[in-house]
Design a protein around this motif. Structure first.
Motif, PDB file in Angstrom:
ATOM      1  N   LEU A 189      32.650  27.379  48.368  1.00 32.68           N
ATOM      2  CA  LEU A 189      33.940  27.432  47.601  1.00 32.68           C
ATOM      3  C   LEU A 189      33.869  28.525  46.331  1.00 32.68           C
ATOM      4  CD1 LEU A 189      36.138  24.644  48.329  1.00 32.68           C
ATOM      5  CD2 LEU A 189      36.660  26.811  49.182  1.00 32.68           C
ATOM      6  N   PRO A 190      32.760  27.953  45.502  1.00 36.27           N
ATOM      7  CA  PRO A 190      32.557  29.085  44.358  1.00 36.27           C
ATOM      8  C   PRO A 190      32.321  30.451  44.853  1.00 36.27           C
ATOM      9  CG  PRO A 190      31.528  26.892  44.073  1.00 36.27           C
ATOM     10  CD  PRO A 190      32.010  26.914  45.437  1.00 36.27           C
ATOM     11  N   LEU A 191      31.453  30.524  45.874  1.00 39.69           N
ATOM     12  CA  LEU A 191      31.126  32.085  46.397  1.00 39.69           C
ATOM     13  C   LEU A 191      32.658  32.814  46.847  1.00 39.69           C
ATOM     14  CD1 LEU A 191      29.042  34.085  46.771  1.00 39.69           C
ATOM     15  CD2 LEU A 191      28.759  32.881  49.263  1.00 39.69           C
ATOM     16  N   LEU A 192      33.118  31.942  47.512  1.00 39.60           N
ATOM     17  CA  LEU A 192      34.656  32.484  48.021  1.00 39.60           C
ATOM     18  C   LEU A 192      35.595  32.882  46.845  1.00 39.60           C
ATOM     19  CD1 LEU A 192      36.520  33.300  50.405  1.00 39.60           C
ATOM     20  CD2 LEU A 192      37.363  31.000  50.346  1.00 39.60           C
ATOM     21  N   ILE A 193      35.500  32.126  45.802  1.00 42.17           N
ATOM     22  CA  ILE A 193      36.519  32.329  44.614  1.00 42.17           C
ATOM     23  C   ILE A 193      35.843  33.672  43.694  1.00 42.17           C
ATOM     24  CG2 ILE A 193      37.109  31.457  42.236  1.00 42.17           C
ATOM     25  CD1 ILE A 193      36.984  28.616  43.660  1.00 42.17           C
ATOM     26  N   PHE A 194      34.609  33.916  43.710  1.00 38.68           N
ATOM     27  CA  PHE A 194      34.030  34.768  43.082  1.00 38.68           C
ATOM     28  C   PHE A 194      34.307  36.262  43.844  1.00 38.68           C
ATOM     29  CE2 PHE A 194      30.047  37.744  42.284  1.00 38.68           C
ATOM     30  CZ  PHE A 194      30.267  37.902  40.906  1.00 38.68           C
ATOM     31  N   THR A 195      33.869  36.028  45.139  1.00 38.00           N
ATOM     32  CA  THR A 195      34.397  37.280  45.965  1.00 38.00           C
ATOM     33  C   THR A 195      35.904  37.878  45.989  1.00 38.00           C
ATOM     34  OG1 THR A 195      32.617  36.412  47.535  1.00 38.00           O
ATOM     35  CG2 THR A 195      34.206  38.065  48.379  1.00 38.00           C
ATOM     36  N   GLN A 196      36.746  36.817  46.006  1.00 37.94           N
ATOM     37  CA  GLN A 196      38.202  37.104  45.627  1.00 37.94           C
ATOM     38  C   GLN A 196      38.436  37.629  44.171  1.00 37.94           C
ATOM     39  OE1 GLN A 196      40.142  37.365  48.465  1.00 37.94           O
ATOM     40  NE2 GLN A 196      41.022  35.092  48.760  1.00 37.94           N
ATOM     41  N   ILE A 197      37.804  37.249  43.307  1.00 40.80           N
ATOM     42  CA  ILE A 197      37.990  37.790  42.191  1.00 40.80           C
ATOM     43  C   ILE A 197      37.298  39.327  41.997  1.00 40.80           C
ATOM     44  CG2 ILE A 197      37.305  37.712  39.613  1.00 40.80           C
ATOM     45  CD1 ILE A 197      37.319  34.614  39.773  1.00 40.80           C
ATOM     46  N   LEU A 198      36.211  39.394  42.631  1.00 36.81           N
ATOM     47  CA  LEU A 198      35.526  40.919  42.770  1.00 36.81           C
ATOM     48  C   LEU A 198      36.600  41.724  43.557  1.00 36.81           C
ATOM     49  CD1 LEU A 198      31.909  40.333  43.357  1.00 36.81           C
ATOM     50  CD2 LEU A 198      33.095  41.029  41.373  1.00 36.81           C
ATOM     51  N   LEU A 199      37.042  41.275  44.755  1.00 36.23           N
ATOM     52  CA  LEU A 199      37.929  42.217  45.545  1.00 36.23           C
ATOM     53  C   LEU A 199      39.677  42.190  44.968  1.00 36.23           C
ATOM     54  CD1 LEU A 199      38.355  43.401  48.450  1.00 36.23           C
ATOM     55  CD2 LEU A 199      39.269  40.926  49.452  1.00 36.23           C
ATOM     56  N   LEU A 200      39.818  41.444  43.999  1.00 39.21           N
ATOM     57  CA  LEU A 200      40.898  41.585  43.242  1.00 39.21           C
ATOM     58  C   LEU A 200      40.874  42.685  42.215  1.00 39.21           C
ATOM     59  CD1 LEU A 200      43.944  40.589  42.950  1.00 39.21           C
ATOM     60  CD2 LEU A 200      43.050  38.728  41.082  1.00 39.21           C
ATOM     61  N   THR A 201      39.675  42.649  41.532  1.00 38.12           N
ATOM     62  CA  THR A 201      39.305  43.823  40.835  1.00 38.12           C
ATOM     63  C   THR A 201      39.324  45.173  41.295  1.00 38.12           C
ATOM     64  OG1 THR A 201      38.059  42.430  39.439  1.00 38.12           O
ATOM     65  CG2 THR A 201      37.702  44.578  38.992  1.00 38.12           C
ATOM     66  N   LEU A 202      38.593  45.127  42.737  1.00 39.51           N
ATOM     67  CA  LEU A 202      38.814  46.409  43.462  1.00 39.51           C
ATOM     68  C   LEU A 202      39.972  46.580  44.000  1.00 39.51           C
ATOM     69  CD1 LEU A 202      37.037  48.520  45.091  1.00 39.51           C
ATOM     70  CD2 LEU A 202      37.060  46.977  46.763  1.00 39.51           C
ATOM     71  N   GLU A 203      40.891  45.729  44.223  1.00 40.62           N
ATOM     72  CA  GLU A 203      42.537  45.988  44.468  1.00 40.62           C
ATOM     73  C   GLU A 203      43.043  46.745  43.243  1.00 40.62           C
ATOM     74  OE1 GLU A 203      44.462  46.262  47.297  1.00 40.62           O
ATOM     75  OE2 GLU A 203      42.504  46.612  47.943  1.00 40.62           O
ATOM     76  N   SER A 204      42.771  46.243  41.998  1.00 39.65           N
ATOM     77  CA  SER A 204      43.518  46.845  40.918  1.00 39.65           C
ATOM     78  C   SER A 204      42.810  48.082  40.694  1.00 39.65           C
ATOM     79  CB  SER A 204      42.905  45.918  39.531  1.00 39.65           C
ATOM     80  OG  SER A 204      43.275  44.676  40.032  1.00 39.65           O
ATOM     81  N   ALA A 205      41.685  48.647  40.759  1.00 41.09           N
ATOM     82  CA  ALA A 205      41.126  49.863  40.724  1.00 41.09           C
ATOM     83  C   ALA A 205      42.151  50.852  41.766  1.00 41.09           C
ATOM     84  CB  ALA A 205      39.639  49.954  40.829  1.00 41.09           C
ATOM     85  N   VAL A 206      42.218  50.368  42.887  1.00 45.21           N
ATOM     86  CA  VAL A 206      42.582  51.045  43.985  1.00 45.21           C
ATOM     87  C   VAL A 206      44.214  51.440  44.027  1.00 45.21           C
ATOM     88  CG1 VAL A 206      43.344  50.939  46.548  1.00 45.21           C
ATOM     89  CG2 VAL A 206      41.078  50.228  45.929  1.00 45.21           C
ATOM     90  N   ALA A 207      44.750  50.310  43.321  1.00 41.72           N
ATOM     91  CA  ALA A 207      46.019  50.468  42.650  1.00 41.72           C
ATOM     92  C   ALA A 207      46.384  51.752  41.780  1.00 41.72           C
ATOM     93  CB  ALA A 207      46.894  49.151  42.131  1.00 41.72           C
ATOM     94  N   ILE A 208      45.443  51.933  40.864  1.00 39.00           N
ATOM     95  CA  ILE A 208      45.544  52.978  39.998  1.00 39.00           C
ATOM     96  C   ILE A 208      45.164  54.363  40.321  1.00 39.00           C
ATOM     97  CG2 ILE A 208      44.515  53.746  37.776  1.00 39.00           C
ATOM     98  CD1 ILE A 208      43.958  50.751  37.031  1.00 39.00           C
ATOM     99  N   ILE A 209      44.016  54.169  41.317  1.00 34.28           N
ATOM    100  CA  ILE A 209      43.701  55.484  42.024  1.00 34.28           C
ATOM    101  C   ILE A 209      44.621  56.155  42.834  1.00 34.28           C
ATOM    102  CG2 ILE A 209      41.804  56.496  43.524  1.00 34.28           C
ATOM    103  CD1 ILE A 209      39.733  54.326  42.322  1.00 34.28           C
TER     104      ILE A 209
END
Length: 226
Positions: A189-209
């Motif tokens: 579960l910690p790995l999944l949460i960390f992956t979700q946080i990274l993906l959320l960061t990526l989505e934030s960048a995609v939203a701006i781009i």
């Protein structure tokens, strides 16, 4: 309850009804009064800096000789609307309007039509000359006219599909990862949460781009009709 993976993009399948979901697009209007405060907040100062930077860049794209006062405001407004709705979609239980072709095509098609009507009515010779790139051999000219015409007609579609597809792809990936949480071992579960946080960061960048790309391409399309 979701009936399938794409139900999250259906405005009528969420907790609230259809009309309230689409009205969430206009929540950003509540931020307008803060820009009129006598003493601006830090967020207002930061947003003004971003707007000024965009204004300078759009002026260069349009061309200083062609630009009229206030002509960059429409592109800054489009950037602001798309950016806000992209970010709103990252919050739980908030409808992502920019993941729908209804929203993206409503922005792209009127903009493209207005450019085309203005160009063909006021600069007809320039629009005809634009169909044949400089230095094209005479034999290839008929083919180049067809290619340029098709590419010009597909512009609003590519603008709309690019924005909607990028927003859908990231959201689907986050949903797929989130749905696996109940079936994972506790140690993973910690790995999944960390992956979700990274993906959320990526989505934030995609939203701006994606909001920036939409605004820049619209600016370039407007510069071609002058």
């Amino acid at each position: 309850m979701m009936t399938n993976l794409f139900s999250v993009f259906d405005p009528s399948s969420n907790i609230m009804n259809l009309s309230i979901n689409w009205l969430s697009t206009f929540i950003g209007l509540l931020l307008i009064p803060t820009s009129l405060w006598l003493i601006p907040s830090r967020s207002t100062i930061l947003w003004n800096l971003i707007i000024n930077k965009l204004h300078e860049e759009f002026k260069l794209l349009i061309g200083k000789k062609k630009i009229n006062k206030g002509s960059t405001f429409i592109f800054i407004s489009i950037f602001s609307i798309i950016l806000y709705n992209n970010f709103m979609g990252l919050f739980p239980y908030i409808f992502t309007s920019t993941s729908h072709m209804t929203m993206t095509m409503s922005l792209a098609l009127p903009l493209w039509l207005s450019f085309m009507l203005y160009g063909w009515i006021n600069n007809t010779k320039h629009m005809f000359a634009h169909l044949v790139p400089q230095g094209t051999p005479g034999v290839l000219m008929p083919f180049m006219v067809c290619i340029e015409t098709i590419s010009n007609i597909t512009r609003p579609g590519t603008l709309a599909i690019r924005l909607a597809a990028n927003m859908i792809a990231g959201h689907l990936l986050m949903i797929l990862l989130g749905n696996t949480g109940s079936n994972l071992m506790l140690s993973l579960l910690p790995l999944l949460i960390f992956t979700q946080i990274l993906l959320l960061t990526l989505e934030s960048a995609v939203a701006i781009i994606q909001s920036y790309v939409f605004a820049v391409l619209s600016t370039l399309y407007s510069s071609e009709v002058n």
